[in-house]
Design an enzyme around this catalytic site. Structure first.
Site, PDB file in Angstrom:
ATOM      1  N   GLY A  63       0.838  -1.193   0.000  1.00  0.00           N
ATOM      2  CA  GLY A  63       0.000   0.000   0.000  1.00  0.00           C
ATOM      3  C   GLY A  63       0.870   1.237   0.000  1.00  0.00           C
ATOM      4  O   GLY A  63       2.014   1.200   0.471  1.00  0.00           O
ATOM      5  N   GLN A 115       3.182   9.948   1.015  1.00  0.00           N
ATOM      6  CA  GLN A 115       4.486   9.286   1.142  1.00  0.00           C
ATOM      7  C   GLN A 115       5.427   9.612  -0.013  1.00  0.00           C
ATOM      8  O   GLN A 115       6.621   9.326   0.063  1.00  0.00           O
ATOM      9  CB  GLN A 115       4.305   7.771   1.242  1.00  0.00           C
ATOM     10  CG  GLN A 115       3.638   7.334   2.541  1.00  0.00           C
ATOM     11  CD  GLN A 115       3.474   5.829   2.591  1.00  0.00           C
ATOM     12  OE1 GLN A 115       2.530   5.297   2.042  1.00  0.00           O
ATOM     13  NE2 GLN A 115       4.416   5.146   3.223  1.00  0.00           N
ATOM     14  N   CYS A 156       5.685  -0.143   7.266  1.00  0.00           N
ATOM     15  CA  CYS A 156       5.393   1.037   6.459  1.00  0.00           C
ATOM     16  C   CYS A 156       6.623   1.388   5.629  1.00  0.00           C
ATOM     17  O   CYS A 156       7.739   1.365   6.137  1.00  0.00           O
ATOM     18  CB  CYS A 156       5.025   2.197   7.383  1.00  0.00           C
ATOM     19  SG  CYS A 156       4.609   3.706   6.503  1.00  0.00           S
ATOM     20  N   LEU A 157       6.395   1.733   4.365  1.00  0.00           N
ATOM     21  CA  LEU A 157       7.521   2.080   3.490  1.00  0.00           C
ATOM     22  C   LEU A 157       8.208   3.376   3.930  1.00  0.00           C
ATOM     23  O   LEU A 157       9.331   3.640   3.520  1.00  0.00           O
ATOM     24  CB  LEU A 157       7.041   2.199   2.037  1.00  0.00           C
ATOM     25  CG  LEU A 157       6.511   0.897   1.410  1.00  0.00           C
ATOM     26  CD1 LEU A 157       5.962   1.175   0.019  1.00  0.00           C
ATOM     27  CD2 LEU A 157       7.586  -0.177   1.361  1.00  0.00           C
ATOM     28  N   HIS A 195      -4.624   1.944   7.391  1.00  0.00           N
ATOM     29  CA  HIS A 195      -3.234   2.414   7.435  1.00  0.00           C
ATOM     30  C   HIS A 195      -2.999   3.516   6.392  1.00  0.00           C
ATOM     31  O   HIS A 195      -2.407   4.557   6.702  1.00  0.00           O
ATOM     32  CB  HIS A 195      -2.308   1.210   7.191  1.00  0.00           C
ATOM     33  CG  HIS A 195      -0.846   1.512   7.168  1.00  0.00           C
ATOM     34  ND1 HIS A 195       0.046   0.959   8.069  1.00  0.00           N
ATOM     35  CD2 HIS A 195      -0.102   2.301   6.345  1.00  0.00           C
ATOM     36  CE1 HIS A 195       1.260   1.408   7.788  1.00  0.00           C
ATOM     37  NE2 HIS A 195       1.203   2.220   6.751  1.00  0.00           N
ATOM     38  N   GLU A 196      -3.495   3.289   5.175  1.00  0.00           N
ATOM     39  CA  GLU A 196      -3.249   4.264   4.100  1.00  0.00           C
ATOM     40  C   GLU A 196      -4.064   5.543   4.295  1.00  0.00           C
ATOM     41  O   GLU A 196      -3.567   6.641   4.038  1.00  0.00           O
ATOM     42  CB  GLU A 196      -3.530   3.644   2.728  1.00  0.00           C
ATOM     43  CG  GLU A 196      -2.682   2.413   2.377  1.00  0.00           C
ATOM     44  CD  GLU A 196      -1.196   2.576   2.627  1.00  0.00           C
ATOM     45  OE1 GLU A 196      -0.683   3.702   2.518  1.00  0.00           O
ATOM     46  OE2 GLU A 196      -0.541   1.570   2.958  1.00  0.00           O
ATOM     47  N   HIS A 215      -2.400   7.773   6.667  1.00  0.00           N
ATOM     48  CA  HIS A 215      -1.333   8.578   6.048  1.00  0.00           C
ATOM     49  C   HIS A 215      -1.880   9.895   5.500  1.00  0.00           C
ATOM     50  O   HIS A 215      -1.227  10.925   5.602  1.00  0.00           O
ATOM     51  CB  HIS A 215      -0.698   7.817   4.881  1.00  0.00           C
ATOM     52  CG  HIS A 215       0.432   6.906   5.267  1.00  0.00           C
ATOM     53  ND1 HIS A 215       1.578   7.351   5.874  1.00  0.00           N
ATOM     54  CD2 HIS A 215       0.603   5.578   5.105  1.00  0.00           C
ATOM     55  CE1 HIS A 215       2.402   6.328   6.073  1.00  0.00           C
ATOM     56  NE2 HIS A 215       1.826   5.234   5.618  1.00  0.00           N
TER      57      HIS A 215
HETATM   58 NI    NI Z   1       2.577   3.288   5.619  1.00  0.00          NI
END
Ligand code: NI
Length: 188
Positions: free
Chosen positions: A46, A51, A113-114, A155-156, A159
């Site tokens: 995701g 991000q 998380c990236l 989660h997304e 963000h």
């Molecule tokens: Ni994330």
């Protein structure tokens, strides 16, 4: 399509609240494609526009291809858990996603998380939800999700509101991960 740089903590852009998309034009569709390519390249499931330092309410997900390493379920079993008729396959692109309702059942799932690579933690969240969004064909959709997809959507969308998964941890746990992560990333 092009690969974008994924920003990491403590980049202040990760605290930005993204703005709703007003017009779905070529620019928006290109951003979504770039996000998808960037997500796959980073081996993620995701990605939110914030991000890649874009303050628009856009998220992309592909929970069908890669599972969190701690999950010991086959793809087939996992896909069987998704309760909706409209998403028959991944990937999914969501424009202006909005959670309409959350289920009462709370489940704990390992998240990563990236933007905080290398750090995972178990996070408690509602295990099901109903979400409304606009897809890349400008169609308004409402779907029910559970399992990994429900976690991923929460989660997304977090963000897009400047919230990271570690913000759901106790202050102590959050600071331990945060400090270790920024120390590690500053070395590179
Ligand atoms: Ni994330």
């Amino acid at each position: 399509m092009s690969l974008k740089e994924i920003i990491k903590v403590p980049n202040p852009f990760l605290k930005v609240t993204a703005k709703p998309v007003k017009v779905i034009d070529e620019n928006i569709l290109t951003i979504l494609d770039d996000m998808m390519e960037t997500m796959y390249h980073a081996n993620g499931i995701g990605l939110a526009a914030t991000q890649i330092a874009i303050d628009k309410r856009l998220i992309v997900m592909d929970c069908g291809k890669k599972k969190f390493e701690t999950q010991d379920k086959s793809e087939k079993e996992y896909n069987g858990k998704i309760d909706n008729e409209q998403i028959e396959s991944f990937p999914i692109k969501m424009i202006n996603p909005e959670i309409i309702s959350l289920g009462e059942n709370i489940e704990e799932m390992e998240e990563g998380c990236l933007s905080i690579p290398g750090y995972n933690a178990k996070i408690k969240r509602p295990s099901s939800l109903k979400v409304k969004y606009i897809d890349e064909n400008k169609k308004s959709k409402t779907i029910n999700a559970d399992g990994l997809l429900a976690t991923c959507i929460q989660h997304e969308i977090d963000h897009l509101n400047g919230i990271l998964f570690i913000d759901h941890l106790s202050k102590l746990k959050r600071e331990i991960i945060f400090k270790k992560a920024i120390k590690e990333y500053s070395k590179n």
